[in-house]
Scaffold this motif. Structure first.
Motif, PDB file in Angstrom:
ATOM      1  N   THR A   1      -3.198   2.292   7.931  1.00 37.58           N
ATOM      2  CA  THR A   1      -4.472   1.577   7.986  1.00 37.58           C
ATOM      3  C   THR A   1      -5.607   2.297   7.253  1.00 37.58           C
ATOM      4  OG1 THR A   1      -3.802   0.563  10.061  1.00 37.58           O
ATOM      5  CG2 THR A   1      -6.154   0.504   9.497  1.00 37.58           C
ATOM      6  N   PRO A   2      -5.907   3.570   7.589  1.00 35.57           N
ATOM      7  CA  PRO A   2      -7.029   4.219   6.888  1.00 35.57           C
ATOM      8  C   PRO A   2      -6.746   4.458   5.407  1.00 35.57           C
ATOM      9  CG  PRO A   2      -5.927   5.764   8.369  1.00 35.57           C
ATOM     10  CD  PRO A   2      -5.367   4.420   8.655  1.00 35.57           C
ATOM     11  N   GLU A   3      -5.486   4.733   5.060  1.00 36.15           N
ATOM     12  CA  GLU A   3      -5.147   4.947   3.651  1.00 36.15           C
ATOM     13  C   GLU A   3      -5.373   3.672   2.837  1.00 36.15           C
ATOM     14  OE1 GLU A   3      -2.691   8.412   2.711  1.00 36.15           O
ATOM     15  OE2 GLU A   3      -4.819   8.259   3.178  1.00 36.15           O
ATOM     16  N   ILE A   4      -4.919   2.540   3.385  1.00 35.08           N
ATOM     17  CA  ILE A   4      -5.055   1.272   2.683  1.00 35.08           C
ATOM     18  C   ILE A   4      -6.523   0.911   2.506  1.00 35.08           C
ATOM     19  CG2 ILE A   4      -4.627  -1.207   2.884  1.00 35.08           C
ATOM     20  CD1 ILE A   4      -1.976  -0.413   4.336  1.00 35.08           C
ATOM     21  N   GLU A   5      -7.310   1.126   3.564  1.00 41.21           N
ATOM     22  CA  GLU A   5      -8.728   0.796   3.486  1.00 41.21           C
ATOM     23  C   GLU A   5      -9.463   1.699   2.506  1.00 41.21           C
ATOM     24  OE1 GLU A   5     -10.053   1.102   7.498  1.00 41.21           O
ATOM     25  OE2 GLU A   5      -9.178  -0.820   8.105  1.00 41.21           O
ATOM     26  N   ARG A   6      -9.113   2.979   2.502  1.00 38.48           N
ATOM     27  CA  ARG A   6      -9.830   3.941   1.661  1.00 38.48           C
ATOM     28  C   ARG A   6      -9.526   3.732   0.187  1.00 38.48           C
ATOM     29  NH1 ARG A   6      -8.907   9.669   3.731  1.00 38.48           N
ATOM     30  NH2 ARG A   6     -10.376   8.912   5.282  1.00 38.48           N
TER      31      ARG A   6
ATOM     32  N   GLY B   1      -7.651   1.104  -1.238  1.00 34.23           N
ATOM     33  CA  GLY B   1      -7.366  -0.234  -1.702  1.00 34.23           C
ATOM     34  C   GLY B   1      -5.925  -0.408  -2.122  1.00 34.23           C
TER      35      GLY B   1
END
Length: 307
Positions: free
Chosen positions: A226-231, A233
């Motif tokens: 989750t945080p990797e994808i949000e950070r 893209g």
């Protein structure tokens, strides 16, 4: 003959996936021991997580040794925002079957390498603290290390600061000790691991295996992503540490380039940056091979077969 290796790690979600992969291949990898270090989470959690991973994989035969609880000089930085407070957020692993070994990881490294009948490969998935302390205490062990296969560093962009990758940033002074040791190093950087992304389709495929490890991997990666994808893209979470084990099992999945690499231990803005002389501008002799390409589909095929 299985290749003798020691895995030095800080589990951590991607470390867990890497360990599951390594533990699934006893005929190819003779794991002499797993050593843990503070990094993604504090040492207590990394050590307990390694034991739990061995329990789920039915590999309580692999000894686990706790190592250094902090970097050589700097205070510890963790990645609990990515991995959760315990390091394995998203799933419940079984309680350890075996106890943590009493011997310190550094002592284990020195003793095992000194007594090894053949050179040993080190797979390093976290900060280099344990190995650096071992090399400082017993520099002669460098001759007993065949190769260090390491996940760390970045050619372009960092993931903990604009310049630095997490594993190197946590203990840049330890990394510099290792890169100045003369030991052959293969470095797999963020530039490579960010090409190995766990998409929703791959998470579903892990679940469809209907195995304990397949379900655990999917649960862990669903939270971790989750945080990797949000950070960034990205379409999914990057699998950093499993690339090290994938290389040991199927080296043809990667290409490497000889480079001179050093670690910035001085600059406040660039602390922990891996300064990788990709084009030979410094005219320094190469001291590391840095990954240049990866077959991401091949890595996921290997994971699926292993899990």
């Amino acid at each position: 003959m299985a290749r003798p290796i020691i895995i030095d790690c800080d589990p951590g979600v991607d470390d867990a996936i890497a360990l599951f992969l390594a533990l699934a291949h006893p005929t190819e990898l003779n794991i002499l021991g797993i050593t843990t270090v503070a990094g993604n989470v504090p040492l207590h959690y990394t050590s307990q997580n390694a034991l739990k991973i061995c329990a789920l994989a039915n590999r309580a035969d692999i000894p686990v040794y706790a190592g250094c609880p902090r970097p050589l000089i700097r205070p510890l930085s963790t990645a609990t925002d990515i991995h959760g407070a315990t390091g394995l957020q998203g799933t419940e692993l079984p309680e350890p079957i075996q106890p943590l070994r009493v011997q310190h990881a550094v002592a284990f490294l020195i003793e095992t390498l000194q007594q090894a009948p053949e050179p040993v490969t080190l797979a390093t998935l976290g900060p280099f603290t344990n190995l650096a302390v071992a090399l400082i205490q017993a520099p002669q062990i460098a001759d007993k290390i065949d190769t260090i296969i390491a996940m760390g560093g970045a050619i372009t962009h960092g993931n903990i600061t604009p310049a630095a990758e997490f594993n190197i940033y946590v203990d840049p002074h330890a990394a510099q000790v290792v890169f100045e040791s003369g030991i052959p190093i293969k470095l797999i950087t963020l530039d490579t691991t960010h090409q190995v992304l766990t998409t929703p389709k791959q998470l579903a495929a892990f679940r469809q295996l209907n195995t304990a490890i397949g379900h655990a991997a999917a649960d862990l990666l669903a939270h971790y992503g989750t945080p990797e994808i949000e950070r960034y893209g990205m379409q999914g979470a990057p699998l950093h540490d499993p690339c090290v084990i994938a290389y040991l099992l199927q080296p043809e999945l990667f290409t490497f380039k000889d480079t001179y690499t050093t670690i910035d231990t001085i600059s406040p803005e660039n602390l922990g940056r891996t300064v990788i002389d990709w084009w030979g501008r410094t005219e320094q002799p190469p001291n590391a091979q840095v990954a240049a390409s990866v077959d991401a589909a091949g890595i996921y095929k290997l994971l699926m077969e292993s899990f």
